[in-house]
Design a protein around this motif. Structure first.
Motif, PDB file in Angstrom:
ATOM      1  N   GLU A  14    -100.506  53.882  63.121  1.00 40.20           N
ATOM      2  CA  GLU A  14     -99.297  53.402  62.452  1.00 40.20           C
ATOM      3  C   GLU A  14     -98.905  54.232  61.220  1.00 40.20           C
ATOM      4  N   SER A  15     -99.582  55.342  60.968  1.00 36.25           N
ATOM      5  CA  SER A  15     -99.238  56.164  59.811  1.00 36.25           C
ATOM      6  C   SER A  15     -99.311  57.649  60.145  1.00 36.25           C
ATOM      7  N   HIS A  25     -90.999  54.173  65.747  1.00 37.40           N
ATOM      8  CA  HIS A  25     -91.747  53.025  65.239  1.00 37.40           C
ATOM      9  C   HIS A  25     -90.917  51.844  64.743  1.00 37.40           C
ATOM     10  N   HIS A  26     -89.648  52.027  64.474  1.00 38.91           N
ATOM     11  CA  HIS A  26     -88.874  50.937  63.867  1.00 38.91           C
ATOM     12  C   HIS A  26     -88.486  49.892  64.908  1.00 38.91           C
ATOM     13  N   TYR A  81     -95.493  55.041  56.928  1.00 35.91           N
ATOM     14  CA  TYR A  81     -96.165  53.879  57.506  1.00 35.91           C
ATOM     15  C   TYR A  81     -95.198  53.099  58.386  1.00 35.91           C
ATOM     16  N   ARG A  82     -95.703  52.605  59.502  1.00 35.82           N
ATOM     17  CA  ARG A  82     -94.897  51.818  60.433  1.00 35.82           C
ATOM     18  C   ARG A  82     -94.322  50.578  59.744  1.00 35.82           C
ATOM     19  N   SER A  83     -95.078  49.995  58.832  1.00 33.32           N
ATOM     20  CA  SER A  83     -94.632  48.774  58.146  1.00 33.32           C
ATOM     21  C   SER A  83     -93.472  49.028  57.182  1.00 33.32           C
ATOM     22  N   ASP A  84     -93.198  50.279  56.828  1.00 30.08           N
ATOM     23  CA  ASP A  84     -92.133  50.604  55.870  1.00 30.08           C
ATOM     24  C   ASP A  84     -90.882  51.183  56.523  1.00 30.08           C
TER      25      ASP A  84
END
Length: 167
Positions: free
Chosen positions: A7-8, A143-144, A67-70
């Motif tokens: 994920e990064s 990733h989004h 990062y995938r979360s961002d």
């Protein structure tokens, strides 16, 4: 790009700082982050060019982490008129010609705002090079995940009719 976790990803970025003569008697020099160099090698205040009193230095090379979360923040930055990279500087006397340490680079405007809120760092906005822009677009497309907006509804239960905890 380097992948440590699924994920990064990270990319090495060189930060270019420009030195100009100061405009007041209290500041001999003015410093500004003006560019980033994708895939740059290590450097510590290496002079790139000078013209009279104006000089540009390859000040440092740092990792830009994605990062995938961002990805929501990255989408927000990609929608800006001029997509940018944020360079975080911390004034520390004796740490190079500018008496500054380059501590972080990010493409997240939310993270840059957090650094601005602390008041201890200086955050410079630098236009994103086309090669990095293409890599960021590819990362976001991969990733989004767009999350649909869900409007919250109030509970229609009347709580003002009940006396609870009087005392």
């Amino acid at each position: 790009m380097v992948t440590i976790y699924p994920e990064s990803q990270s990319l090495r970025l060189g930060v270019v700082m420009k030195r100009t003569p100061g405009v007041t008697r209290w500041a001999k020099w003015g410093w500004k982050a003006v560019a980033v160099l994708p895939g740059a090698g290590d450097a510590s205040w290496k002079l790139l060019r000078s013209e009279g009193d104006v000089a540009e230095y390859h000040a440092a090379t740092l990792d830009l982490w994605l990062y995938r979360s961002d990805t929501e923040a990255y989408v927000h930055e990609l929608e800006a008129r001029v997509p940018s990279i944020y360079v975080v500087l911390r004034p520390e006397p004796g740490e190079g010609p500018a008496d500054m340490v380059i501590t972080h680079v990010t493409v997240s405007p939310y993270e840059a705002q957090d650094y601005c809120d602390s008041g201890e760092e200086i955050v410079e906005k630098v236009p994103m090079p086309k090669a990095l822009l293409a890599s960021l677009v590819e990362y976001v497309e991969q990733h989004h995940v767009e999350e649909p907006f869900v409007k919250r509804r109030r509970n229609k239960q009347r709580v003002d009719q009940k006396q609870d905890g009087i005392g």
